[in-house]
Write an enzyme that holds these catalytic residues in place. Structure first.
Site, PDB file in Angstrom:
ATOM      1  N   ASP A 187      -4.217   0.024   6.956  1.00  0.00           N
ATOM      2  CA  ASP A 187      -3.672  -1.001   6.460  1.00  0.00           C
ATOM      3  C   ASP A 187      -4.622  -2.216   6.518  1.00  0.00           C
ATOM      4  O   ASP A 187      -5.248  -2.757   5.594  1.00  0.00           O
ATOM      5  CB  ASP A 187      -2.184  -1.533   6.938  1.00  0.00           C
ATOM      6  CG  ASP A 187      -1.667  -2.820   6.978  1.00  0.00           C
ATOM      7  OD1 ASP A 187      -2.658  -3.868   6.520  1.00  0.00           O
ATOM      8  OD2 ASP A 187      -0.585  -2.945   7.101  1.00  0.00           O
ATOM      9  N   ASP A 231      -3.272  -5.331   2.517  1.00  0.00           N
ATOM     10  CA  ASP A 231      -2.883  -4.276   2.912  1.00  0.00           C
ATOM     11  C   ASP A 231      -3.508  -3.365   2.086  1.00  0.00           C
ATOM     12  O   ASP A 231      -3.298  -3.075   0.919  1.00  0.00           O
ATOM     13  CB  ASP A 231      -1.434  -4.151   3.062  1.00  0.00           C
ATOM     14  CG  ASP A 231      -0.883  -2.705   3.738  1.00  0.00           C
ATOM     15  OD1 ASP A 231      -1.690  -1.893   3.428  1.00  0.00           O
ATOM     16  OD2 ASP A 231       0.337  -2.761   3.942  1.00  0.00           O
ATOM     17  N   ASP A 288      -3.126   6.101   9.295  1.00  0.00           N
ATOM     18  CA  ASP A 288      -2.092   7.067   9.100  1.00  0.00           C
ATOM     19  C   ASP A 288      -2.275   7.616   7.693  1.00  0.00           C
ATOM     20  O   ASP A 288      -2.911   7.102   6.874  1.00  0.00           O
ATOM     21  CB  ASP A 288      -0.603   6.025   8.884  1.00  0.00           C
ATOM     22  CG  ASP A 288      -0.477   5.070   8.058  1.00  0.00           C
ATOM     23  OD1 ASP A 288      -0.606   5.452   6.837  1.00  0.00           O
ATOM     24  OD2 ASP A 288      -0.301   3.880   8.348  1.00  0.00           O
ATOM     25  N   HIS A 330      -1.513   5.223   4.412  1.00  0.00           N
ATOM     26  CA  HIS A 330      -2.716   4.523   4.272  1.00  0.00           C
ATOM     27  C   HIS A 330      -3.859   5.148   3.621  1.00  0.00           C
ATOM     28  O   HIS A 330      -4.759   4.710   2.706  1.00  0.00           O
ATOM     29  CB  HIS A 330      -2.822   3.321   5.239  1.00  0.00           C
ATOM     30  CG  HIS A 330      -1.706   2.341   5.293  1.00  0.00           C
ATOM     31  ND1 HIS A 330      -0.899   2.420   6.236  1.00  0.00           N
ATOM     32  CD2 HIS A 330      -1.749   1.297   4.732  1.00  0.00           C
ATOM     33  CE1 HIS A 330       0.086   1.421   6.059  1.00  0.00           C
ATOM     34  NE2 HIS A 330      -0.350   0.687   4.986  1.00  0.00           N
ATOM     35  N   ARG A 373       2.665  -9.105  -2.276  1.00  0.00           N
ATOM     36  CA  ARG A 373       3.577 -10.174  -3.004  1.00  0.00           C
ATOM     37  C   ARG A 373       3.016 -11.563  -2.472  1.00  0.00           C
ATOM     38  O   ARG A 373       2.206 -11.688  -1.665  1.00  0.00           O
ATOM     39  CB  ARG A 373       4.976  -9.978  -2.637  1.00  0.00           C
ATOM     40  CG  ARG A 373       5.198  -9.808  -1.127  1.00  0.00           C
ATOM     41  CD  ARG A 373       6.888  -9.495  -0.815  1.00  0.00           C
ATOM     42  NE  ARG A 373       7.051  -8.981   0.633  1.00  0.00           N
ATOM     43  CZ  ARG A 373       8.206  -9.052   1.018  1.00  0.00           C
ATOM     44  NH1 ARG A 373       8.995  -9.828   0.736  1.00  0.00           N
ATOM     45  NH2 ARG A 373       8.236  -8.301   2.187  1.00  0.00           N
ATOM     46  N   LYS A 386       1.687 -13.102   1.207  1.00  0.00           N
ATOM     47  CA  LYS A 386       1.931 -12.202   1.848  1.00  0.00           C
ATOM     48  C   LYS A 386       0.344 -11.681   2.332  1.00  0.00           C
ATOM     49  O   LYS A 386      -0.474 -11.942   1.392  1.00  0.00           O
ATOM     50  CB  LYS A 386       2.789 -10.962   1.826  1.00  0.00           C
ATOM     51  CG  LYS A 386       4.305 -11.373   1.620  1.00  0.00           C
ATOM     52  CD  LYS A 386       5.201 -11.676   2.802  1.00  0.00           C
ATOM     53  CE  LYS A 386       4.698 -10.750   3.979  1.00  0.00           C
ATOM     54  NZ  LYS A 386       6.141  -9.979   4.254  1.00  0.00           N
ATOM     55  N   CYS A 423      -2.747  -0.070   1.365  1.00  0.00           N
ATOM     56  CA  CYS A 423      -2.002   0.792   0.632  1.00  0.00           C
ATOM     57  C   CYS A 423      -1.760   0.153  -0.867  1.00  0.00           C
ATOM     58  O   CYS A 423      -1.543   0.644  -1.979  1.00  0.00           O
ATOM     59  CB  CYS A 423      -0.682   0.856   1.184  1.00  0.00           C
ATOM     60  SG  CYS A 423       0.523  -0.397   1.392  1.00  0.00           S
ATOM     61  N   TYR A 424      -1.832  -1.330  -0.865  1.00  0.00           N
ATOM     62  CA  TYR A 424      -1.722  -1.984  -2.441  1.00  0.00           C
ATOM     63  C   TYR A 424      -2.815  -1.763  -3.029  1.00  0.00           C
ATOM     64  O   TYR A 424      -3.151  -1.725  -4.107  1.00  0.00           O
ATOM     65  CB  TYR A 424      -1.599  -3.394  -1.966  1.00  0.00           C
ATOM     66  CG  TYR A 424      -0.171  -3.745  -1.519  1.00  0.00           C
ATOM     67  CD1 TYR A 424       0.938  -3.183  -1.813  1.00  0.00           C
ATOM     68  CD2 TYR A 424       0.025  -4.393  -0.218  1.00  0.00           C
ATOM     69  CE1 TYR A 424       2.220  -3.298  -1.153  1.00  0.00           C
ATOM     70  CE2 TYR A 424       1.071  -4.661   0.544  1.00  0.00           C
ATOM     71  CZ  TYR A 424       2.334  -4.133  -0.326  1.00  0.00           C
ATOM     72  OH  TYR A 424       3.258  -4.216   0.329  1.00  0.00           O
ATOM     73  N   HIS A 471       7.549  -7.599  -6.221  1.00  0.00           N
ATOM     74  CA  HIS A 471       6.591  -6.796  -5.293  1.00  0.00           C
ATOM     75  C   HIS A 471       5.921  -5.768  -5.752  1.00  0.00           C
ATOM     76  O   HIS A 471       6.190  -5.149  -6.844  1.00  0.00           O
ATOM     77  CB  HIS A 471       7.695  -6.002  -4.379  1.00  0.00           C
ATOM     78  CG  HIS A 471       6.890  -5.845  -3.005  1.00  0.00           C
ATOM     79  ND1 HIS A 471       6.189  -4.398  -3.071  1.00  0.00           N
ATOM     80  CD2 HIS A 471       6.792  -6.228  -1.581  1.00  0.00           C
ATOM     81  CE1 HIS A 471       5.649  -4.273  -1.584  1.00  0.00           C
ATOM     82  NE2 HIS A 471       5.890  -5.505  -0.846  1.00  0.00           N
TER      83      HIS A 471
HETATM   84  C1  FPP Z   1       7.557  -4.508   1.647  1.00  0.00           C
HETATM   85  O1  FPP Z   1       7.228  -4.053   2.824  1.00  0.00           O
HETATM   86  C2  FPP Z   1       7.986  -2.992   0.864  1.00  0.00           C
HETATM   87  C3  FPP Z   1       8.686  -3.050  -0.188  1.00  0.00           C
HETATM   88  C4  FPP Z   1       9.692  -4.310  -0.447  1.00  0.00           C
HETATM   89  C5  FPP Z   1       8.984  -1.744  -0.825  1.00  0.00           C
HETATM   90  C6  FPP Z   1       7.800  -1.425  -1.369  1.00  0.00           C
HETATM   91  C7  FPP Z   1       7.797  -0.328  -2.296  1.00  0.00           C
HETATM   92  C8  FPP Z   1       6.928   0.539  -2.526  1.00  0.00           C
HETATM   93  C9  FPP Z   1       5.708   0.905  -1.719  1.00  0.00           C
HETATM   94  C10 FPP Z   1       6.935   1.627  -3.577  1.00  0.00           C
HETATM   95  C11 FPP Z   1       7.464   2.977  -3.453  1.00  0.00           C
HETATM   96  C12 FPP Z   1       7.400   3.813  -4.413  1.00  0.00           C
HETATM   97  C13 FPP Z   1       7.971   5.312  -4.426  1.00  0.00           C
HETATM   98  C14 FPP Z   1       7.594   5.987  -5.598  1.00  0.00           C
HETATM   99  C15 FPP Z   1       9.072   5.318  -3.534  1.00  0.00           C
HETATM  100  P1  FPP Z   1       6.586  -5.103   3.716  1.00  0.00           P
HETATM  101  O2  FPP Z   1       7.595  -6.229   3.894  1.00  0.00           O
HETATM  102  O3  FPP Z   1       6.555  -4.592   5.057  1.00  0.00           O
HETATM  103  O4  FPP Z   1       5.253  -5.442   3.188  1.00  0.00           O
HETATM  104  P2  FPP Z   1       4.688  -6.710   2.488  1.00  0.00           P
HETATM  105  O5  FPP Z   1       4.651  -7.707   3.559  1.00  0.00           O
HETATM  106  O6  FPP Z   1       3.181  -6.268   2.315  1.00  0.00           O
HETATM  107  O7  FPP Z   1       5.346  -7.058   1.483  1.00  0.00           O
HETATM  108 ZN    ZN Z   2       0.675  -0.753   3.789  1.00  0.00          ZN
END
Ligand code: FPP
Ligand code: ZN
Length: 474
Positions: free
Chosen positions: A382, A335, A389, A392, A329, A332, A337-338, A281
């Site tokens: 996002d 977004d 928010d 993001h 990932r 998916k 934030c990535y 991820h």
């Molecule tokens: C999946 O969310 C999200 C995670 C599995 C964890 C994400 C981890 C971080 C953002 C790192 C955090 C870092 C610190 C320093 C605390 P989702 O399933 O909603 O999103 P997706 O569909 O994009 O994978």
């Molecule tokens: Zn996001």
């Protein structure tokens, strides 16, 4: 007509079909490849002037990024492929609606500062995220302005909001809210907020107590529990490494076994998972690679520990050819934030491979400014259909900084004991790269350069590190 052109045409027709009925026909004589990149009134029948203007701007030939490059399609239909297609279409629509590549800085500054000076939400789940909110807001502010407009009131406000969450002078870390249990992640957010405003007096008061707390959370496998009896993962390792190195309290006892633990988290796909034997991820891959940069003083040592080629392959596959933005990932959705969690991996990988350009900077730049940005009321989201928010907003701006600045190893890089994380700086791009991404050459950039390991301005990282190194050598 080639397959590539056909796919492109299908996308344009589908998009227009959703906007109007009946579906418009593309004039058959025109190559659809050029219809896609030039798409003007003459390529479509019966479209209003307004839509013509929008189309022309969306596919502005001056832009290097062309949001309708055909994607690689999965022949099998599933909920995943359907939501991917729907997302691509809504993003294309947004590109058409928002032709301008302009950041509305004053509006975003107002959005961020009103929120910082306002009362934070007291309801679940935000009641346990107060240090995070402070960090996202003050860091967004600093990304626009550096230190130029940071005044005493703001420094004191950050101090006050974080102080409410400090548990027993740091002996129990920093909690997500007043009267809560300290948590490694909220401690990281609280410490970065204090570093952003340069509150070294308070940081100095906390740092030895935090060291004792971290040691109490250390686990036999090298990682850390996020709080007493809490879970552990690469996130907690990264948070401890960031705080420990910035405050100059990293000892061999604290770092013992962390790298072995990280090594176990790289998956068969190339990215890193949160804990061994789970899914790769973006968030965890960021935490893992940034941790290697804090633990090692030399590129070669990192290369020996990780499987670099598969990490590069996995990371580069996160950029959508239609969207321009990044996903977290495999299979998916994109977004904003990535733009940071994955976006910051690119400068790290570019440093490790000494290569110039591992991602389409221009594509990400377009996604952030034209799709994620809410320019009217301020803030970033996002993707289309979501609200803005603070989270993001900060990570979109961090991504914007990654796009706007080239990060390189400092000139005086030498094989000393200083972690690689502190040997990074913004570099002047080579003149030949101007065609790829002209914004790198803008004198007036929207953002200041961030250190990709820490997600805060390079200048804030260096000032904090220098402060505590100097203090400890006196
Ligand atoms: C999946 O969310 C999200 C995670 C599995 C964890 C994400 C981890 C971080 C953002 C790192 C955090 C870092 C610190 C320093 C605390 P989702 O399933 O909603 O999103 P997706 O569909 O994009 O994978
Ligand atoms: Zn996001």
């Amino acid at each position: 007509m080639t397959e590539r052109e056909k796919t492109k045409a299908q996308y344009i027709l589908k998009l227009l079909g959703r906007k109007r009925n009946p579906i418009y026909t593309v004039s058959s004589a025109t190559s659809l490849n050029s219809a896609a990149s030039k798409a003007t009134a003459s390529d479509f029948e019966d479209i209003s002037d307004l839509e013509n203007i929008m189309l022309e701007s969306a596919f502005n030939p001056e832009f290097h990024f062309n949001p309708i490059d055909p994607p690689i399609k999965d022949g099998y239909k599933s909920q995943t492929t359907i939501s991917q297609e729907e997302t691509e279409l809504s993003i294309l629509e947004t590109y058409i609606k928002n032709p301008e590549l302009i950041l509305n800085t004053p509006r975003h500054l107002q959005f961020v500062m009103e929120a910082l000076y306002g009362t934070f939400p007291g309801l679940y789940p935000l009641d346990a995220n107060h240090p995070w909110m402070v960090y996202w807001l003050i860091n967004s502010f600093k990304l626009f302005t550096g230190d130029e407009r940071l005044d005493q009131d703001t420094i004191e406000l950050v101090n006050e909001k974080i102080s409410h969450c400090i548990v027993d002078d740091g002996k129990g870390g920093i909690a997500g809210g007043a009267n809560q249990l300290g948590h490694i992640a909220s401690t990281y957010a609280g410490i970065l907020s204090l570093v952003d405003v340069g509150n070294y007096r308070l940081l100095n008061k906390l740092r030895r107590n935090l060291y004792g707390w971290f040691m109490s959370l250390k686990l036999p496998n090298g990682s850390f529990a996020v709080h007493e009896n809490g879970e552990s993962d690469v996130r907690s390792c990264y948070c401890v490494l960031v705080i420990g190195s910035l405050l100059n309290i990293l000892t061999p006892e604290l770092t013992d076994g962390i790298q072995d633990y990280l090594d176990l988290c790289q998956t068969y796909e190339g990215g890193f998972a949160g804990v061994p034997n789970t899914e790769a991820h973006g968030g965890y891959s960021f935490c893992a690679l940034a941790s290697y940069f804090i633990l090692n003083n030399d590129v070669e040592k990192i290369k020996k520990s990780i499987h670099l080629d598969s990490l590069i392959e996995w990371t580069t596959q996160r950029q959508g050819s239609i969207e321009g933005g990044l996903s977290g990932r495999t299979n998916k959705l994109v977004d904003a934030c990535y733009s940071f969690w994955i976006g910051a991996l690119f400068p790290m990988l570019e440093v490790l491979t000494d290569s110039k350009e591992l991602f389409d900077r221009d594509g990400l730049y377009h996604y952030i400014l034209r799709v994620a940005q809410e320019s009217k009321n301020g803030g970033f989201r996002d993707k289309p259909g979501k609200s803005v928010d603070f989270y993001h907003t900060n990570y979109s701006l961090c991504g914007l900084s990654v796009c706007e600045h080239l990060i390189k190893l400092k000139d005086d890089y030498a094989n000393d004991d200083v972690p690689l994380a502190y040997k990074l700086d913004a570099a002047i791009p080579h003149k030949d790269d101007i065609h790829k991404f002209p914004q790198l050459f803008n004198v007036d950039k929207y953002t200041v350069p961030i250190n990709p390991i820490f997600g805060i301005p390079v200048e804030a990282v260096d000032a904090c590190r220098d402060h505590f190194i100097k203090l400890d050598s006196e």
